[in-house]
Design an enzyme around this catalytic site. Structure first.
Site, PDB file in Angstrom:
ATOM      1  CG  HIS A 166      -0.716   9.656   1.052  1.00  0.00           C
ATOM      2  ND1 HIS A 166      -0.758   9.429   2.406  1.00  0.00           N
ATOM      3  CD2 HIS A 166      -1.923   9.234   0.576  1.00  0.00           C
ATOM      4  CE1 HIS A 166      -1.913   8.905   2.734  1.00  0.00           C
ATOM      5  NE2 HIS A 166      -2.641   8.768   1.642  1.00  0.00           N
TER       6      HIS A 166
ATOM      7  CG  HIS B 205      -1.690   1.240   1.444  1.00  0.00           C
ATOM      8  ND1 HIS B 205      -1.365   2.191   2.394  1.00  0.00           N
ATOM      9  CD2 HIS B 205      -2.796   1.714   0.815  1.00  0.00           C
ATOM     10  CE1 HIS B 205      -2.234   3.180   2.357  1.00  0.00           C
ATOM     11  NE2 HIS B 205      -3.115   2.914   1.399  1.00  0.00           N
TER      12      HIS B 205
END
Length: 551
Positions: A156, A110
């Site tokens: 992110h 992830h």
């Protein structure tokens, strides 16, 4: 009182053992039966491998030659062999890799590019390289436009994490994808781009990956097999739906960003939130590079889990969404994962890059249970243990009942009993400073053993051996039994700790091993640190035995 404590420490320091002075009775018996003062010849080695270890005749001569030091003309040191990597605990046999990818678990990461936490850490290609070298087959990249809307960054979004260029990520994936495993790499893309930048992504992907890129000409009704996609890279993402929005004002952008962050906190991991441009007339080049189409879960999970007989797709659920869905829709999840891909990802509030229990996903057939590979703790040990199976290739075959047939079936019959006998261990004195565990004496090691697995296979607790006081070479010589119903999902956990009466017991190593691939007999079990990196010297001598219960 203080003088007495110092005197006690003094006594422990000078009475503690400096070298191994005894062996477990079983090991002493094996040495007597099969060696001459510990040295074994080829004939006796053959008998030992077949009678004690349960190995084939063909193993004996080749293993003997690999094990024997060049200066040892008389034979092989049997105890030295028992503690060697050639006496490893796991089978090296590869599963059948010709079933659809939906029938396998994939070693999945992830936010692969992050070096630390989910909010302020750096983005780098180094975590991607490390993941690929460990056999990870699922890589996640979050794509965002740069400040001028002319290039693509990986970062992110809506956090303080730094960004890096997409090109660098794709180049290291190309260079390292098949160093540890030749089976396919799946890149899941979280797309926050506009139409022009998607076209740029398509061109970049084709240029960098070339013939490695898997581009199916048509939608398929069944996913291809890992065997058929050896050394291929597959892209999985969601095509944006057509929207017809006017260009947003700055005020609306700010509000949108705030709501976007709130959604991310709730666990949204697949949203494509760029609505600045009309997505009608999407560049066909972008669609061409997508091998596995994903869909966005929104609203009723039952609709998302509907199985379309004419196509396959990937669905992503957060760990919380999966827990809720399993309560009322467990059978529907199993049915969905028999043909389609289910990806599970950590909830958005795991800013420390911690992980969740992977078994809720695995027990329901979820193929891509995505983990933060930098989040070192017990759950990551389970993930690492699962993918030590199948020779570490990054794909592990699911149990048959999760691939075919009645989705309501739940195994409840014990198929075998695993007996684990922990004999002894060595190597701590070479790995750690003599005062690492106790300042004034050798350590007091004990071991914990347990099973993680499918429903009732999970042991109620980790069982402990006695602590061996003041000894760098502990001899426990204790046996434990575990009933197993689904060996393909059972993981044997072993952890060693040092008793410390003044603070928390200190970590001395751990391992997690797939039960279905354990080799019977007396085996050398290497231990790993908290990050999952193998210690160079620390090993346990352990005996594994499977007993078929009476029906």
């Amino acid at each position: 009182m203080q003088s007495f404590e110092v005197f006690g420490c003094f006594m422990r320091q000078f009475t503690g053992k400096r070298k191994r002075d005894r062996l477990p009775q079983d090991i002493e018996q094996v040495l007597r039966d099969y060696s001459d003062n510990g040295i074994i010849n080829v004939h006796n080695f053959h008998n030992f491998l077949t009678q004690v270890q349960g190995q084939t005749d063909a193993d004996a001569k080749s293993i003997f030659e690999m094990s024997k030091p060049h200066n040892q003309h008389k034979g092989l040191d049997l105890l030295q062999f028992l503690f060697s990597d050639l006496n490893h605990p796991l089978s090296a046999v590869i599963d059948d890799m010709n079933s659809p990818i939906s029938h396998y678990y994939l070693y999945t990461s992830h936010n692969t590019y992050l070096t630390g936490n989910q909010f302020t850490s750096e983005s780098s290609v180094k975590p991607i390289i490390r993941a690929l070298l460990k056999g990870v087959r699922g890589i996640e990249l979050d794509l965002w436009p740069n400040s001028t809307n002319t290039d693509i960054n990986v970062c992110h979004g809506r956090t303080l994490t730094a960004s890096l260029k997409l090109r660098k990520c794709l180049e290291v994936i190309r260079d390292y994808a098949f160093n540890a495993s030749e089976y396919p790499v799946v890149i899941t893309i979280e797309d926050h781009l506009n139409k022009k930048l998607r076209a740029k992504v398509a061109l970049m992907v084709k240029q960098i990956f070339g013939n490695m890129l898997y581009q199916p000409k048509n939608d398929f009704t069944e996913l291809p097999s890992p065997e058929s996609l050896k050394k291929r890279i597959a892209i999985s993402t969601r095509l944006p739906k057509s929207v017809n929005k006017k260009r947003m004002t700055n005020h609306i952008k700010v509000i949108s960003a705030i709501f976007g962050w709130l959604e991310a906190k709730k666990g949204s991991d697949e949203d494509s939130n760029n609505e600045e441009e009309d997505a009608q007339g999407e560049e066909p080049e972008y669609k061409e590079v997508i091998a596995i189409h994903s869909m966005k879960h929104k609203g009723d999970v039952r609709r998302s889990l509907n199985v379309d007989p004419n196509k396959v797709r990937r669905l992503s659920l957060s760990e919380q969404e999966l827990v809720v869905a399993c309560i009322d829709h467990g059978e529907q999840i199993v049915r969905f994962t028999q043909r389609n891909i289910l990806r599970v990802y950590p909830k958005g509030t795991r800013l420390d890059s911690s992980n969740y229990n992977p078994f809720n996903g695995w027990n329901h057939g979820a193929q891509m249970v995505a983990f933060n590979m930098q989040g070192y703790e017990k759950n990551l040990w389970l993930m690492q243990g699962m993918f030590r199976a199948n020779n570490g290739c990054g794909y592990v075959k699911k149990p048959n009942f999760l691939c075919h047939g009645d989705v309501a079936f739940s195994p409840n019959k014990v198929t075998r009993i695993l007996k684990v006998k922990l004999y002894t261990g060595e190597g701590w004195h070479m790995e750690f400073h003599q005062a690492h565990f106790d300042h004034h004496s050798p350590p007091d090691f004990y071991a914990k053993v347990g099973i993680a697995g499918y429903k009732d296979d999970k042991s109620v607790r980790m069982y402990k051996t006695k602590a061996i006081v003041d000894d760098w070479w502990p001899v426990w010589d204790e046996e434990f039994e575990f009933p197993i119903r689904v060996p393909e999902l059972a993981l044997l956990r072993i952890e060693v700790k040092d008793i410390d009466t003044t603070k928390k017991n200190e970590f001395g190593g751990q391992t997690c091993l797939p039960v279905s691939e354990l080799r019977t007999g007396i085996r050398c079990v290497p231990l790993y640190n908290t990050k999952g990196e193998k210690y160079k010297f620390i090993k346990l001598l352990t005996r594994f035995e499977f007993v078929i219960p009476m029906s």
